[in-house]
Write a protein that holds these residues in place. Structure first.
Motif, PDB file in Angstrom:
ATOM      1  N   LEU A  19       3.693   1.572  -1.382  1.00 42.84           N
ATOM      2  CA  LEU A  19       4.545   1.614  -2.574  1.00 42.84           C
ATOM      3  C   LEU A  19       3.696   1.916  -3.803  1.00 42.84           C
ATOM      4  CD1 LEU A  19       6.626  -1.603  -1.920  1.00 42.84           C
ATOM      5  CD2 LEU A  19       7.464   0.718  -1.773  1.00 42.84           C
ATOM      6  N   ARG A  20       3.455   3.150  -4.073  1.00 42.44           N
ATOM      7  CA  ARG A  20       2.676   3.558  -5.237  1.00 42.44           C
ATOM      8  C   ARG A  20       1.397   2.734  -5.369  1.00 42.44           C
ATOM      9  NH1 ARG A  20       7.744   3.685  -7.769  1.00 42.44           N
ATOM     10  NH2 ARG A  20       7.299   1.988  -9.159  1.00 42.44           N
ATOM     11  N   GLY A  21       0.708   2.551  -4.237  1.00 44.65           N
ATOM     12  CA  GLY A  21      -0.576   1.852  -4.270  1.00 44.65           C
ATOM     13  C   GLY A  21      -0.489   0.427  -4.750  1.00 44.65           C
ATOM     14  N   GLY A  22       0.683  -0.174  -4.568  1.00 47.71           N
ATOM     15  CA  GLY A  22       0.828  -1.578  -4.940  1.00 47.71           C
ATOM     16  C   GLY A  22       1.082  -1.797  -6.420  1.00 47.71           C
ATOM     17  N   GLU A  23       1.225  -0.696  -7.146  1.00 44.46           N
ATOM     18  CA  GLU A  23       1.458  -0.841  -8.608  1.00 44.46           C
ATOM     19  C   GLU A  23       2.883  -1.277  -8.897  1.00 44.46           C
ATOM     20  OE1 GLU A  23      -0.837  -0.154 -11.561  1.00 44.46           O
ATOM     21  OE2 GLU A  23      -1.666  -1.143  -9.834  1.00 44.46           O
TER      22      GLU A  23
ATOM     23  N   THR B 223      -0.525   7.886  -8.061  1.00 43.72           N
ATOM     24  CA  THR B 223      -0.865   6.552  -8.578  1.00 43.72           C
ATOM     25  C   THR B 223      -2.359   6.299  -8.463  1.00 43.72           C
ATOM     26  OG1 THR B 223       1.281   5.802  -7.818  1.00 43.72           O
ATOM     27  CG2 THR B 223      -0.274   4.099  -8.420  1.00 43.72           C
TER      28      THR B 223
ATOM     29  N   GLY C 158       0.806  -1.215   0.000  1.00 37.39           N
ATOM     30  CA  GLY C 158       0.000   0.000   0.000  1.00 37.39           C
ATOM     31  C   GLY C 158       0.834   1.257   0.000  1.00 37.39           C
TER      32      GLY C 158
ATOM     33  N   LEU D  17       1.861   8.156  -3.888  1.00 34.11           N
ATOM     34  CA  LEU D  17       0.686   7.308  -3.644  1.00 34.11           C
ATOM     35  C   LEU D  17      -0.569   7.935  -4.247  1.00 34.11           C
ATOM     36  CD1 LEU D  17       1.084   6.181   0.084  1.00 34.11           C
ATOM     37  CD2 LEU D  17       1.347   4.810  -1.959  1.00 34.11           C
TER      38      LEU D  17
ATOM     39  N   GLY E 186      -0.864   3.021   3.672  1.00 33.21           N
ATOM     40  CA  GLY E 186      -1.637   2.002   2.952  1.00 33.21           C
ATOM     41  C   GLY E 186      -3.089   2.449   2.779  1.00 33.21           C
TER      42      GLY E 186
ATOM     43  N   LYS F 268      -4.710   5.392 -11.517  1.00 36.66           N
ATOM     44  CA  LYS F 268      -5.481   4.144 -11.554  1.00 36.66           C
ATOM     45  C   LYS F 268      -6.959   4.425 -11.816  1.00 36.66           C
ATOM     46  CE  LYS F 268      -4.227   0.891  -8.342  1.00 36.66           C
ATOM     47  NZ  LYS F 268      -3.744   0.524  -6.993  1.00 36.66           N
TER      48      LYS F 268
ATOM     49  N   SER G 147      -3.357   5.255   0.203  1.00 37.33           N
ATOM     50  CA  SER G 147      -3.332   4.724  -1.148  1.00 37.33           C
ATOM     51  C   SER G 147      -4.754   4.352  -1.609  1.00 37.33           C
ATOM     52  CB  SER G 147      -2.423   3.498  -1.142  1.00 37.33           C
ATOM     53  OG  SER G 147      -2.470   2.831  -2.321  1.00 37.33           O
TER      54      SER G 147
END
Lengths: 218, 262
Positions: free
Chosen positions: A214-218, B118, A212, B115, B83, B122, B86
């Motif tokens: 790290l760049r939203g898991g991307e 991204t 989470g 975050l 987290g 997305k 994000s």
């Protein structure tokens, strides 16, 4: 584009996390002098990075508040004040003692002692009033749990206030019991649970599953 | 045993046991045996709070606390908060809700920006994200940060305020300000002295360990959910040790204390 791609991969920060984690964990459990020294060095790196990051803070504040002032947005004069104080105190902190500038000089210390410290103290002191309004909200006994909180809070307050113990001295041992038994038991349970949660999160991070951050898991 | 630090052997064994359990249950979940997860109303309320903010046309504030990522005690709380950030960033981008992120730690500012960026990408709306305006470094001073955060939230009339991470004395100031504005608030921290403030002033409070499972809970990732069962095995060990310790100490034996301090 290919060069851009490789260093943006999340695997790289995960690998770095694992390496630095091992360097911190191993000397905690094992006697390895060379690793201890390396671990200390890494902690020093962190301090260096924190110092470099000051430029990020300075730049972002300058950009944000500069734009607010330039566009005359609502409350722009507060942003102007932020810029004046930030730039002013930065200039005062430049280490040129011959002209009275730098850390430890009378001007620098005067601003710290007579402006920053009282402001910080005032904010901390205002917590008492925040607690009063929060207590009012929390102490409305609409549920059994809130009722228990109200009762225990009232007993502790009576034990802390001189008039309470003057009326009935037993308030003091009651307060001690509340702190030492139910309060202590709950605190320990939460602390143990939180420690286990932190370890599990650490394990997930090292496994590369907790992404989470790290760049939203991307 | 000279290679081992004195007094830390039992700690090492416990750590190995815990990590082993986390890995075991995570791998078991990968094979399809995912354990059930109890509801956490505070985390369920995040979607609702963002939706409400979208309907009201007011912004969402989310903070990951004031701690850094490197401290052994507070770092995991910050990671847990990031987290959640994000997840919230993507949701806000999807719904077109304004998102504001107050930051205290300078080293975390670029991470928070990344975050959010991204999240907006997305959601297919990268053009809606403005890093310096939405993710703001306020002050590295504790109360400088909190006074700025309170004023910002007040001026923008925040509809939701999500605070998950490490907090200290500013927790009550922030939560009370949010309550006065009428925001939907979700507060969570593992700092035991601040939990009562969040419980008193927030609509939903995450207590202690609940913040660490936020990533698993929100991502619905089977392996991560499985790892929470491994964490529960740690709790089981704690309960066994506590009961055993109480019995042994009552019987006049300090053998367990000696073993644990080995």
């Amino acid at each position: 584009m290919i060069v851009m791609a490789w260093y943006r991969r999340v695997e790289i920060p995960i690998i770095l996390t694992i390496i630095f984690c091992i360097f911190q964990v191993v000397p905690y459990f094992f006697v390895v002098p060379a690793w201890e020294s390396a671990a200390k060095d890494f902690v020093d790196w962190d301090a260096v990075m924190e110092t470099f990051a000051l430029f990020i803070g300075f730049t972002t504040l300058l950009m944000l508040h500069g734009r607010i002032v330039a566009q005359r947005r609502r409350g722009w004069y507060w942003s102007a004040w932020v810029l004046i104080t930030m730039i002013g105190y930065t200039i005062v902190g430049i280490p040129i003692p011959s002209i009275g500038l730098g850390k430890g000089t009378p001007l620098f210390e005067a601003i710290r002692l007579y402006v920053l410290t009282p402001l910080s103290g005032a904010m901390y002191a205002s917590l008492g009033f925040w607690i009063a309004s929060a207590a009012y909200r929390a102490f409305r006994a609409r549920t059994i749990e809130a009722g228990v909180l109200l009762l225990s809070g009232t007993l502790v307050m009576l034990a802390n206030a001189p008039i309470g113990t003057a009326i009935w001295p037993t308030f003091t041992p009651i307060r001690k019991w509340i702190f030492d038994v139910p309060n202590m038991a709950t605190m320990r349970a939460i602390t143990i649970g939180a420690a286990l949660g932190a370890i599990a999160l650490g394990a997930r991070t090292l496994m590369g599953r907790e992404r989470g951050y790290l760049r939203g898991g991307e | 045993m000279a290679a081992l630090q004195s007094g830390r052997v039992s700690g090492l064994l416990t750590l190995i046991y815990l990590i082993g359990m986390v890995i075991y249950f995570a791998l078991r979940s990968r094979k399809g045996r995912v354990p059930g997860l109890r509801r956490i109303p505070g985390l369920d309320a995040i979607d609702e709070a963002i939706g409400r903010a979208a309907e009201m046309g007011r912004p969402v504030f989310i903070s990951h606390g004031i701690g850094n990522m490197t401290d052994a005690t507070y770092g995991p709380q910050t990671i847990a908060g990031l987290g959640v950030l994000s997840y919230v960033a993507e949701k806000c981008a999807e719904l077109g809700t304004r998102l504001y992120v107050p930051v205290r730690q300078l080293t975390i500012w670029p991470i928070a920006v990344e975050l959010c960026e991204t999240g907006y990408k997305k959601a297919g709306r990268p053009e809606d994200f403005n890093p310096t305006d939405q993710v703001r470094f306020l002050s590295s001073d504790q109360f400088g940060f909190s006074s700025n955060y309170m004023g910002w939230m007040w001026r923008e009339r925040a509809a939701a305020n999500i605070m998950i991470g490490a907090y200290w004395a500013e927790s009550l100031q922030l939560a009370e300000t949010g309550a006065r504005i009428g925001t939907v608030q979700v507060g969570g921290t593992a700092n035991t002295h601040q939990i009562p403030f969040f419980v008193a002033a927030c609509d939903y409070a995450l207590i202690g360990e609940e913040i660490f499972c936020a990533g698993a809970y929100l991502s619905k990732d089977a392996e991560m959910i499985g790892s929470l069962a491994g964490q529960d095995m740690g709790k089981l060990l704690s309960i066994v040790l506590i009961v055993l310790g109480v019995l042994l100490v009552t019987a006049g034996s300090d053998i367990l204390t000696k073993i644990l301090s080995w």
